[in-house]
Design an enzyme around this catalytic site. Sequence first.
Site, PDB file in Angstrom:
ATOM      1  N   GLU A  98       0.887  -1.168   0.000  1.00  0.00           N
ATOM      2  CA  GLU A  98       0.000   0.000   0.000  1.00  0.00           C
ATOM      3  C   GLU A  98       0.918   1.208   0.000  1.00  0.00           C
ATOM      4  OE1 GLU A  98      -1.625   3.131   0.764  1.00  0.00           O
ATOM      5  OE2 GLU A  98      -2.050   2.450   2.799  1.00  0.00           O
ATOM      6  N   CYS A 118      -2.027   8.763   2.894  1.00  0.00           N
ATOM      7  CA  CYS A 118      -1.964   8.375   1.483  1.00  0.00           C
ATOM      8  C   CYS A 118      -3.318   8.502   0.823  1.00  0.00           C
ATOM      9  CB  CYS A 118      -1.429   6.955   1.346  1.00  0.00           C
ATOM     10  SG  CYS A 118      -2.329   5.749   2.342  1.00  0.00           S
TER      11      CYS A 118
END
Length: 455
Positions: free
Chosen positions: A231, A265
């Site tokens: 990720e 993010c």
Amino acid sequence: MITTTNPATGQPLATYRPMTSEQIEQAVERGHAAAARWGQTDLTSRLKALTRLAAQLRAESPRLAALITAEMGKPIAEAEGEVEKSAVTAEYYAAHAPSILADEPVDVGAPKAWIAYEPIGLVLAVMPWNFPVWQVMRFAVPTLAAGNGVLLKHSPNVTGSALALQQLLLDAGFPEDLLTTLVLDEADVPATIEELIADDRIAAVTLTGSNRAGSAVGAAAGRASKRSVLELGGSDAFVVLADADVPAAAAAAVRARFTNSGQSCVCAKRFIVEAAVADEFLELFVQGVEALKPGDPADRAVTLGPLARDDLRVALHRQVAESVAAGAKLLAGGQPVDGPGYYFEPTVLAGAIPGMPAFDEETFGPVAAVAIAADRDEAITLANSTQYGLGLSVWSAEHGVEVARRITSGAAFINAVVASDPRVPFGGTKHSGYGRELSTAGIREFTNTRTYWVA
């Protein structure tokens, strides 16, 4: 030595001695043995431990939230929310793992056949600092539920949080060594992680972090023929179409960008607005940004804390300055804040276009880049003009899903802010990584999907 620092003051918090090579070896050996025993523990017992974990998280919430705030500067209410979300996730898997992990009969005729989801062993997790508890629990809860163990390499600036999580599991009644925190000297991390991935006692690896770190981990996992989940970064588009509820979109945009001081993010970073509503959106958005209250994150009235480290602030200032030099217009903020701590003014840049750092790069802090699209098709083109593909938010009365289908991302939220939720998968596309966390996909990522065929 590893020293953690309070980003609100710039003052040191605590010092930790890195592990020796012998201590790392012991951690791997004990973790591998603990994972093997845990994998043989019946599912009912494993899930009872998750229920206790949820209770322990809530009991320890004041202490854990204060530690998160001290180590990385998250406003205290957001830190408490991070702990609660972790508890909710533990409860979700305690309730749903029996059906997710149940054997699945397959009709193959006369023989008896089924698919089983079985533990794989000890999983190495390389985790970031921006969600010190939630980021770990998001991975660890389903991984433990599936019968695996965890070897945790957390970010050095949240070492206290990492060690607190290790103790938290023990306090919740999990076996010793089932989750072990590695305290590593930063200079030794790349070589140590590569060695661990190659170790036969490590079954798989997951990383949340930078693209550079992800490339290294993914390559090492490939060489070792081991499963990996990455990720990575994100530069999520927040698309506002001409038929959107503009006041609602503008209010949501402030939350979408400035939660966690923009250090996520999955924060919206590029705001792509159709020209017909651009003036109204910008006026309301800037008003919302200027209403944010920066300050001491331990103060409950504060809505914007510092950046976690000074080097992050330097990088963000460079991105803003270079974007302005390339033609972006500064509507709010734009500068580091003088004084103690690592604060940066909440910033809005208008006129962002591809080629500017604020549009092309991931901005990890309180900076919003706004691009104006002539029409819906150009909005789609601009949203896709990125190497990333994590989340997407589209605001429209009629065209949200239609537009979202034409933009590449791991998740699409229509008239809502992108968020992770244990009920739905979370993960990215393109340079934002691969694999999924949470939901059914997340718990099965680190299982052996095994076929049984009995004639």
